[in-house]
Design an enzyme around this catalytic site. Structure first.
Site, mmCIF file in Angstrom:
data_model
loop_
_atom_site.group_PDB
_atom_site.id
_atom_site.type_symbol
_atom_site.label_atom_id
_atom_site.label_comp_id
_atom_site.label_asym_id
_atom_site.label_seq_id
_atom_site.Cartn_x
_atom_site.Cartn_y
_atom_site.Cartn_z
ATOM 1 N N ARG A 11 39.723 50.530 -26.508
ATOM 2 C CA ARG A 11 39.110 49.327 -25.924
ATOM 3 C C ARG A 11 38.714 49.511 -24.466
ATOM 4 O O ARG A 11 38.021 48.674 -23.908
ATOM 5 C CB ARG A 11 40.054 48.125 -26.056
ATOM 6 C CG ARG A 11 40.180 47.644 -27.485
ATOM 7 C CD ARG A 11 41.030 46.400 -27.583
ATOM 8 N NE ARG A 11 42.434 46.734 -27.360
ATOM 9 C CZ ARG A 11 43.305 45.925 -26.775
ATOM 10 N NH1 ARG A 11 42.928 44.741 -26.323
ATOM 11 N NH2 ARG A 11 44.558 46.296 -26.632
ATOM 12 N N GLU B 143 51.029 45.918 -16.965
ATOM 13 C CA GLU B 143 51.020 45.960 -15.498
ATOM 14 C C GLU B 143 52.381 45.587 -14.919
ATOM 15 O O GLU B 143 52.828 46.168 -13.926
ATOM 16 C CB GLU B 143 49.950 45.015 -14.928
ATOM 17 C CG GLU B 143 48.537 45.398 -15.292
ATOM 18 C CD GLU B 143 48.010 44.674 -16.532
ATOM 19 O OE1 GLU B 143 46.789 44.490 -16.632
ATOM 20 O OE2 GLU B 143 48.832 44.277 -17.403
ATOM 21 N N TRP C 284 52.657 33.712 -2.555
ATOM 22 C CA TRP C 284 54.041 33.279 -2.602
ATOM 23 C C TRP C 284 54.748 33.486 -1.268
ATOM 24 O O TRP C 284 55.426 32.590 -0.761
ATOM 25 C CB TRP C 284 54.752 34.023 -3.731
ATOM 26 C CG TRP C 284 56.170 33.633 -3.912
ATOM 27 C CD1 TRP C 284 56.642 32.523 -4.542
ATOM 28 C CD2 TRP C 284 57.317 34.357 -3.456
ATOM 29 N NE1 TRP C 284 58.011 32.512 -4.520
ATOM 30 C CE2 TRP C 284 58.452 33.627 -3.855
ATOM 31 C CE3 TRP C 284 57.492 35.553 -2.764
ATOM 32 C CZ2 TRP C 284 59.742 34.048 -3.578
ATOM 33 C CZ3 TRP C 284 58.778 35.965 -2.491
ATOM 34 C CH2 TRP C 284 59.888 35.226 -2.892
ATOM 35 N N TYR D 227 47.091 31.349 -4.114
ATOM 36 C CA TYR D 227 48.405 30.995 -3.597
ATOM 37 C C TYR D 227 49.140 32.305 -3.361
ATOM 38 O O TYR D 227 49.290 33.112 -4.278
ATOM 39 C CB TYR D 227 49.143 30.156 -4.640
ATOM 40 C CG TYR D 227 50.585 29.853 -4.291
ATOM 41 C CD1 TYR D 227 50.900 28.700 -3.588
ATOM 42 C CD2 TYR D 227 51.609 30.699 -4.678
ATOM 43 C CE1 TYR D 227 52.213 28.403 -3.271
ATOM 44 C CE2 TYR D 227 52.925 30.405 -4.368
ATOM 45 C CZ TYR D 227 53.223 29.265 -3.669
ATOM 46 O OH TYR D 227 54.522 28.974 -3.358
ATOM 47 N N CYS E 191 45.566 39.836 -16.704
ATOM 48 C CA CYS E 191 45.590 38.398 -16.991
ATOM 49 C C CYS E 191 45.927 37.648 -15.695
ATOM 50 O O CYS E 191 46.271 38.249 -14.675
ATOM 51 C CB CYS E 191 46.605 38.088 -18.084
ATOM 52 S SG CYS E 191 48.342 38.216 -17.565
#
Length: 137
Positions: free
Chosen positions: A84, A58, A129, A127, A90
């Site tokens: 898969r 990504e 940024w 959060y 992540c």
């Protein structure tokens, strides 16, 4: 969390699956990603695994898009090698995707449960940024 599902971009999933099948041929490249630009173009990439923490597919696709002059992405998906299927991003990728593209949709789920969700839904109470940067004076 959103309650309105977004249409699933099946062409994008197939683009990532094709790259996973044809380009992920070693332990260094095990994931492929495809992203659709706001103008409809599809950008693909593979991860660059390294024990020091090489970038996920990504993140590589963000750089590949920028190299092609694409700075706005609409939807992204990652697909694993060895059939898969769709793999969710992540935690690090979720945060980066949110920071770069707050309105991005991410394809997640498996089989008949594949769906497209706003990246913010993957990081509730997140959060952001940009919200914590000094204001321009």
């Amino acid at each position: 969390m959103t309650t309105h599902p977004h249409p699933v971009d099946r062409e994008l999933i197939e683009a990532a699956a094709h790259i996973a099948r044809t380009r992920c041929r070693s332990e260094n490249h095990t994931m492929a990603a495809a992203a659709r630009a706001d103008d409809g173009r599809i950008v693909t990439a593979v991860n660059a695994y390294h024990f020091t923490g090489g970038p996920c597919a990504e993140l590589v696709v963000i750089g590949a898009a920028a190299a092609q002059g694409i700075h706005a992405l609409d939807t992204i998906v990652a697909v694993g090698d060895r059939d898969r299927g769709v793999v969710p991003p992540c935690g690090r990728c979720r945060q980066v995707l949110l920071d770069y593209f707050p309105s991005l949709k991410v394809i997640v789920g498996a089989g008949d449960r594949v769906r497209s969700v706003p990246v913010a839904d993957l990081l509730p109470e997140s959060y952001v940024w940009a919200d914590h940067q000094p204001a321009d004076e």
